[in-house]
Enzyme design. Structure first.
Site, PDB file in Angstrom:
ATOM      1  N   LYS A   1    -152.282  46.928  -1.936  1.00 21.69           N
ATOM      2  CA  LYS A   1    -151.051  47.389  -2.838  1.00 21.69           C
ATOM      3  C   LYS A   1    -149.975  47.984  -1.628  1.00 21.69           C
ATOM      4  CE  LYS A   1    -151.598  52.054  -2.001  1.00 21.69           C
ATOM      5  NZ  LYS A   1    -150.648  52.861  -1.034  1.00 21.69           N
TER       6      LYS A   1
ATOM      7  N   ASP B   1    -156.220  56.665  -6.131  1.00 20.84           N
ATOM      8  CA  ASP B   1    -155.635  55.429  -6.020  1.00 20.84           C
ATOM      9  C   ASP B   1    -156.452  54.303  -7.155  1.00 20.84           C
ATOM     10  OD1 ASP B   1    -153.375  56.071  -4.854  1.00 20.84           O
ATOM     11  OD2 ASP B   1    -153.951  55.100  -2.874  1.00 20.84           O
TER      12      ASP B   1
END
Length: 286
Positions: free
Chosen positions: A13, A141
Site C-alpha cells: 500500500k 494496518d
C-alpha cells in the site's frame, strides 16, 4: 477439501497522505490517511498440515518465525479453528519482494493474506469483519488489507471507508534504510495536531492532497530519505509513504514513469507500480 493455495498475492500500500490529528490516552496516535493498493507485493504459498504445526519454510533475515506476523496470524486463526473442534496446521512459504521498514505495509499485508488463505483452506468460515477484528490484534494496518479495497482511514488506522482514488502509476524509490516506526512516532518533532479532514475533501482534490506528517521527522533522522524526496520532486508531488523509508511519486501514464525510472541514480533501488482498486484475494471473504 482444497489443501494448497499457491501464488497468493500480498499487495503493498501507499499512503497518499498521512495526517496525525491527535493522540489517545494509551499512547496510540490518531491518524487520517488514504490507503492505496498497488500491484506489487510479496507472494505467499500455503499447504495444509494434519499435525497442527504452523511451519514457515522460508528463512527471513532478522525475523524469527515466532515473531513473524505471518506465523502469528496463522496461530491466531488456529485458535479460532480450535473453538470449532479443529486443529489444522500449515506450511507457509514467503517470497519477499517488499523491503522491511519501507512503509509499504509488507508485514501487515502478508498477515492479511495468511488470514484470508487459511480461513479458506481450513474452512473456518470467518466473515470479513471477523477477520478484520483478528487482524487488528496483530497491527493497525492489517484490517485495511482485509477490507479489500482502497480506503479512507481514521482512528489508529482501523476505521475504514471505501474511497475512489485516481487511476495512477507510481515510481517508488527504496532509499536503502529501514525505519523503525516507533522511533518516528515517539519523536518530539512530530506534528500531532493536524486539523482533521473529511473524505469529501480528498475526493474533491485527490491529487497533491494533504501531506505526510511523519515525513519531516523521518527525513531528518535518515538523510537518504530526504535525498530521495528531493530528487523525485523534480518530476512531481513526491512524498514518503507510511513512516518510511520508501518514497513515491504519482504519474498519469506508464510511459512517464518509465522515462523517469531510466534516470534514477544507481544508489537507489526503484520500481514502478500501478494503482489497483481491490485486493486480489478480496473474493475469499464476505
Amino acid at each position: 477439501m482444497v489443501r494448497t493455495l499457491n501464488n497468493c498475492p500480498a499487495p503493498a500500500k501507499l499512503n497518499l497522505f498521512l495526517h496525525v490529528t491527535g493522540r489517545r490516552a494509551d499512547g496510540y496516535h490518531l491518524l487520517q490517511s488514504v490507503f492505496q493498493l498497488i500491484d506489487r507485493g510479496d507472494v505467499l504459498h500455503f499447504s495444509v498440515r494434519d499435525d497442527g504445526l504452523i511451519h514457515r519454510s522460508t528463512e527471513l533475515a532478522g525475523v524469527p518465525a515466532d515473531s513473524d506476523l505471518v506465523v502469528r496470524a496463522a496461530r491466531l486463526l488456529q485458535t479460532e479453528a480450535k473453538k470449532q473442534g479443529k486443529t489444522p496446521g500449515a506450511d507457509i512459504a514467503i517470497e519477499k519482494k517488499l523491503p522491511m521498514g519501507g512503509g509499504l505495509g509488507g508485514g501487515s499485508s502478508d498477515a492479511a493474506t495468511t488470514l484470508l488463505a487459511l480461513n479458506h483452506l481450513w474452512q473456518t468460515g470467518l466473515t470479513r469483519a471477523e477477520l478484520m477484528a483478528l487482524g487488528l490484534q496483530l497491527g493497525a494496518d492489517v484490517p485495511f488489507f482485509l477490507f479489500g479495497q482502497n480506503a479512507f482511514a481514521e482512528g489508529i488506522g482501523e476505521a475504514l471507508m471505501a474511497v475512489k482514488t485516481p487511476e495512477s502509476w507510481f515510481l517508488v524509490i527504496e532509499p536503502g534504510v529501514s525505519v523503525p516506526t516507533q522511533q518516528i512516532f515517539s519523536s518530539l518533532e512530530l506534528t500531532r495536531d493536524t486539523k482533521p479532514v473529511k473524505i469529501s475533501d480528498f475526493s474533491r482534490a485527490q491529487e497533491s492532497f494533504g501531506k505526510n506528517d511523519l515525513q519531516v521527522v523521518a527525513a531528518n533522522l535518515f538523510p537518504p530519505i530526504a535525498d530521495a524526496i528531493k530528487w523525485l520532486q523534480q518530476f512531481g508531488d513526491a512524498r514518503m509513504t507510511g513512516s518510511g523509508a520508501c518514497v513515491f511519486c504519482p504519474f498519469k501514464e506508464e510511459q512517464q514513469v518509465d522515462a523517469v525510472l531510466a534516470t534514477v541514480p544507481q544508489q537507489w533501488k526503484a520500481w514502478k507500480a500501478k494503482a489497483i482498486t481491490h485486493h486480489p484475494l478480496a473474493y475469499l471473504a464476505t
